[in-house]
Write a protein that holds these residues in place. Structure first.
Motif, PDB file in Angstrom:
ATOM      1  N   MET A 140     -86.625  19.571 -49.847  1.00  0.00           N
ATOM      2  CA  MET A 140     -87.697  19.236 -49.021  1.00  0.00           C
ATOM      3  C   MET A 140     -88.500  20.723 -48.647  1.00  0.00           C
ATOM      4  N   GLY A 141     -87.758  21.824 -48.534  1.00  0.00           N
ATOM      5  CA  GLY A 141     -88.372  22.904 -48.307  1.00  0.00           C
ATOM      6  C   GLY A 141     -87.476  23.993 -47.811  1.00  0.00           C
ATOM      7  N   ALA A 142     -86.174  23.798 -47.281  1.00  0.00           N
ATOM      8  CA  ALA A 142     -85.038  24.804 -46.899  1.00  0.00           C
ATOM      9  C   ALA A 142     -85.768  25.962 -46.371  1.00  0.00           C
ATOM     10  N   LEU A 143     -86.601  25.841 -45.315  1.00  0.00           N
ATOM     11  CA  LEU A 143     -87.070  27.113 -44.656  1.00  0.00           C
ATOM     12  C   LEU A 143     -86.492  27.718 -43.701  1.00  0.00           C
ATOM     13  N   ASP A 144     -86.205  28.986 -43.786  1.00  0.00           N
ATOM     14  CA  ASP A 144     -85.245  29.631 -42.901  1.00  0.00           C
ATOM     15  C   ASP A 144     -86.146  29.878 -41.714  1.00  0.00           C
ATOM     16  N   GLN A 145     -85.262  30.665 -40.551  1.00  0.00           N
ATOM     17  CA  GLN A 145     -85.868  30.797 -39.156  1.00  0.00           C
ATOM     18  C   GLN A 145     -87.236  31.586 -39.213  1.00  0.00           C
ATOM     19  N   LYS A 146     -87.460  32.597 -40.168  1.00  0.00           N
ATOM     20  CA  LYS A 146     -88.480  33.347 -40.062  1.00  0.00           C
ATOM     21  C   LYS A 146     -89.631  32.581 -40.725  1.00  0.00           C
ATOM     22  N   ALA A 147     -89.687  31.753 -41.633  1.00  0.00           N
ATOM     23  CA  ALA A 147     -90.530  30.845 -41.988  1.00  0.00           C
ATOM     24  C   ALA A 147     -91.149  29.814 -41.021  1.00  0.00           C
ATOM     25  N   ALA A 148     -89.990  29.287 -40.364  1.00  0.00           N
ATOM     26  CA  ALA A 148     -90.344  28.410 -39.743  1.00  0.00           C
ATOM     27  C   ALA A 148     -90.951  28.811 -38.248  1.00  0.00           C
ATOM     28  N   ASP A 149     -90.362  30.046 -37.948  1.00  0.00           N
ATOM     29  CA  ASP A 149     -91.382  30.479 -36.702  1.00  0.00           C
ATOM     30  C   ASP A 149     -92.862  30.740 -37.055  1.00  0.00           C
ATOM     31  N   GLU A 150     -93.121  31.130 -38.326  1.00  0.00           N
ATOM     32  CA  GLU A 150     -94.596  31.385 -38.309  1.00  0.00           C
ATOM     33  C   GLU A 150     -95.335  29.813 -38.596  1.00  0.00           C
ATOM     34  N   LEU A 151     -94.784  28.941 -39.020  1.00  0.00           N
ATOM     35  CA  LEU A 151     -95.425  27.469 -38.871  1.00  0.00           C
ATOM     36  C   LEU A 151     -95.366  27.046 -37.322  1.00  0.00           C
ATOM     37  N   VAL A 152     -94.324  27.301 -36.668  1.00  0.00           N
ATOM     38  CA  VAL A 152     -94.451  26.838 -35.468  1.00  0.00           C
ATOM     39  C   VAL A 152     -95.630  27.698 -34.471  1.00  0.00           C
ATOM     40  N   GLY A 153     -95.508  28.940 -34.791  1.00  0.00           N
ATOM     41  CA  GLY A 153     -96.457  29.684 -34.197  1.00  0.00           C
ATOM     42  C   GLY A 153     -98.171  29.222 -34.368  1.00  0.00           C
ATOM     43  N   ILE A 154     -98.288  28.987 -35.504  1.00  0.00           N
ATOM     44  CA  ILE A 154     -99.583  28.514 -35.852  1.00  0.00           C
ATOM     45  C   ILE A 154     -99.888  27.400 -35.408  1.00  0.00           C
ATOM     46  N   ALA A 155     -98.938  26.494 -35.432  1.00  0.00           N
ATOM     47  CA  ALA A 155     -99.213  25.279 -34.825  1.00  0.00           C
ATOM     48  C   ALA A 155     -99.487  25.030 -33.303  1.00  0.00           C
ATOM     49  N   LEU A 156     -98.634  25.981 -32.467  1.00  0.00           N
ATOM     50  CA  LEU A 156     -98.926  26.110 -31.178  1.00  0.00           C
ATOM     51  C   LEU A 156    -100.275  26.831 -30.907  1.00  0.00           C
ATOM     52  N   ASP A 157    -100.655  27.735 -31.621  1.00  0.00           N
ATOM     53  CA  ASP A 157    -101.960  28.343 -31.541  1.00  0.00           C
ATOM     54  C   ASP A 157    -103.192  27.508 -31.698  1.00  0.00           C
ATOM     55  N   SER A 158    -102.879  26.576 -32.630  1.00  0.00           N
ATOM     56  CA  SER A 158    -103.877  25.573 -32.988  1.00  0.00           C
ATOM     57  C   SER A 158    -103.979  24.486 -31.952  1.00  0.00           C
ATOM     58  N   GLY A 159    -103.135  24.293 -30.981  1.00  0.00           N
ATOM     59  CA  GLY A 159    -103.030  23.269 -29.920  1.00  0.00           C
ATOM     60  C   GLY A 159    -102.287  22.038 -30.192  1.00  0.00           C
ATOM     61  N   VAL A 160    -101.469  22.298 -31.418  1.00  0.00           N
ATOM     62  CA  VAL A 160    -100.322  21.171 -31.514  1.00  0.00           C
ATOM     63  C   VAL A 160     -99.587  20.959 -30.396  1.00  0.00           C
ATOM     64  N   ASN A 161     -99.309  19.805 -29.769  1.00  0.00           N
ATOM     65  CA  ASN A 161     -98.237  19.825 -28.833  1.00  0.00           C
ATOM     66  C   ASN A 161     -97.097  18.745 -28.913  1.00  0.00           C
ATOM     67  N   LEU A 162     -97.171  17.894 -29.989  1.00  0.00           N
ATOM     68  CA  LEU A 162     -95.863  17.337 -30.536  1.00  0.00           C
ATOM     69  C   LEU A 162     -95.339  17.673 -31.799  1.00  0.00           C
ATOM     70  N   PHE A 163     -93.940  18.032 -31.625  1.00  0.00           N
ATOM     71  CA  PHE A 163     -93.003  18.334 -32.593  1.00  0.00           C
ATOM     72  C   PHE A 163     -92.033  17.610 -32.729  1.00  0.00           C
ATOM     73  N   ASP A 164     -91.808  16.854 -33.884  1.00  0.00           N
ATOM     74  CA  ASP A 164     -90.830  15.830 -34.338  1.00  0.00           C
ATOM     75  C   ASP A 164     -89.769  16.385 -35.235  1.00  0.00           C
ATOM     76  N   THR A 165     -88.408  16.109 -35.017  1.00  0.00           N
ATOM     77  CA  THR A 165     -87.582  16.280 -35.663  1.00  0.00           C
ATOM     78  C   THR A 165     -86.592  15.022 -35.885  1.00  0.00           C
ATOM     79  N   ALA A 166     -85.492  15.470 -36.101  1.00  0.00           N
ATOM     80  CA  ALA A 166     -84.004  14.433 -36.359  1.00  0.00           C
ATOM     81  C   ALA A 166     -82.906  15.152 -36.381  1.00  0.00           C
ATOM     82  N   ASP A 167     -81.720  14.577 -35.782  1.00  0.00           N
ATOM     83  CA  ASP A 167     -80.507  15.204 -35.995  1.00  0.00           C
ATOM     84  C   ASP A 167     -80.133  15.246 -37.440  1.00  0.00           C
TER      85      ASP A 167
END
Length: 339
Positions: free
Chosen positions: A34-61
């Motif tokens: 699916m991707g297997a992104l590490d913390q650094k890669a995820a931090d970058e995506l989350v930062g881009i999303a937040l800076d773009s105004g995304v305010n809903l983040f979805d995950t699952a256990d």
């Protein structure tokens, strides 16, 4: 970014939200592909999303056996309260017979574990990931209602329910004065419109928010697939997976999608997302990404305003065959519009 109401809750969510199935899971199947992104890669995506105004983040256990929640929680950090945080529970999280399902026992344990992994004291939208055929809805909804009253959950939602299951759950909640589902998370795309038969009418009638997973049909509508194959050797759909797609019909749809995208000087994927967002009742489309350029391209969908001509052409090529009883009675919503 643009925002829409999440059903009847009164809260606004970004029209495009970030799904985190690509976070974590290295060496763990099926999450590794699916991707297997590490913390650094995820931090970058989350930062881009937040800076773009995304305010809903979805995950699952279940995503990456809990690692996705851990990575997302760390990536959000001090900006946790700026967003609507959603996660899900139901799937097996251990080898024991009670490590799954929607029992009070499992939900209580699963919720506490998700809170710990996410590093927060509450979940904004806690969703049941599937219908549990062996647990009474009264028990499930009672446990969720208790968690809302305890302040651990703000809203509850369902995912992957059939229309009768969703309607029954809403009835059980109403009869028992319990917290009712505020949203449905479901699959919907140009190549998968089954939801329109019964689930979408329930969502509209009951004032629920609709969060759409896999709006690009597992990448089929990304624009990188043709009848000859894909130019992307790492394309996930080439390795199998869901949702199912009829390739011949699907490629006919993509052909029209390319034409519409060209009119707007837009990418095929963004245009496919714009079509989903144009459907009445849809609150947000959930997109996943492995690379920053993928995420930025999908976020551009909010700026595409499809015309009546665009929608008419896409509807004509993608409309599914009517099922019973609609092929006898027609679409009730068309005869009795409620706005």
């Amino acid at each position: 970014m643009k925002y829409a109401l999440l059903g009847s809750t009164g809260i606004f969510v970004s029209r495009v939200s970030l799904g985190t199935m690509t976070f974590g899971g290295k060496g763990i199947q099926p999450w590794d592909r699916m991707g297997a992104l590490d913390q650094k890669a995820a931090d970058e995506l989350v930062g881009i999303a937040l800076d773009s105004g995304v305010n809903l983040f979805d995950t699952a256990d279940i995503y990456a056996a809990g690692e996705s929640e851990e990575i997302l929680g760390k990536a959000l950090g001090a900006r946790r309260d700026d967003i609507v945080l959603a996660t899900k529970a139901y799937a097996p999280m251990g080898s024991g017979p009670n490590d799954q399902g929607l029992t009070r026992l499992h939900l209580t344990r699963a919720l506490d574990a998700s809170l710990r992994r996410l590093g927060t004291d509450h979940i904004d939208l806690y969703q049941v990931h599937s219908f549990d055929p062996v647990t009474p809805l009264e028990e499930t909804l009672g446990a969720l209602d208790d968690a809302v009253r305890q302040g651990k959950i703000r809203y509850i939602g369902a995912s992957n329910f059939a229309a009768w299951q969703l309607m029954k759950a809403l009835g059980v909640s109403d009869l028992g004065s319990r917290t009712r589902f505020a949203s449905l998370q479901a699959y919907y795309s140009l190549v998968g419109r089954d939801l329109e038969d019964e689930l979408l009418p329930v969502v509209r009638d009951q004032g629920l928010g609709l969060l759409v997973w896999s709006p690009l049909a597992g990448g089929f509508l990304s624009g990188k697939y043709t009848r000859e194959g894909s130019s992307d050797a790492d394309a996930r759909r080439l390795k199998g997976g869901l949702p199912p797609v009829d390739p011949e019909r699907g490629h006919d749809i993509v052909d029209v999608l390319r034409t519409v995208a060209a009119r707007h000087d837009a990418q095929v994927a963004a245009t496919a997302l714009a079509w989903v967002m144009a459907q009445r009742g849809v609150s947000s489309v959930i997109v996943g990404a492995k690379r920053p350029d993928q995420l930025r391209a999908n976020l551009a969908a909010v700026d595409i305003e499809l015309t009546e001509r665009d929608l008419r052409e896409l509807d004509a090529v993608s409309a599914p065959e009517p099922t019973y009883p609609s092929w006898i009675v027609g679409d009730p919503a068309a005869r009795y519009p409620r706005g």
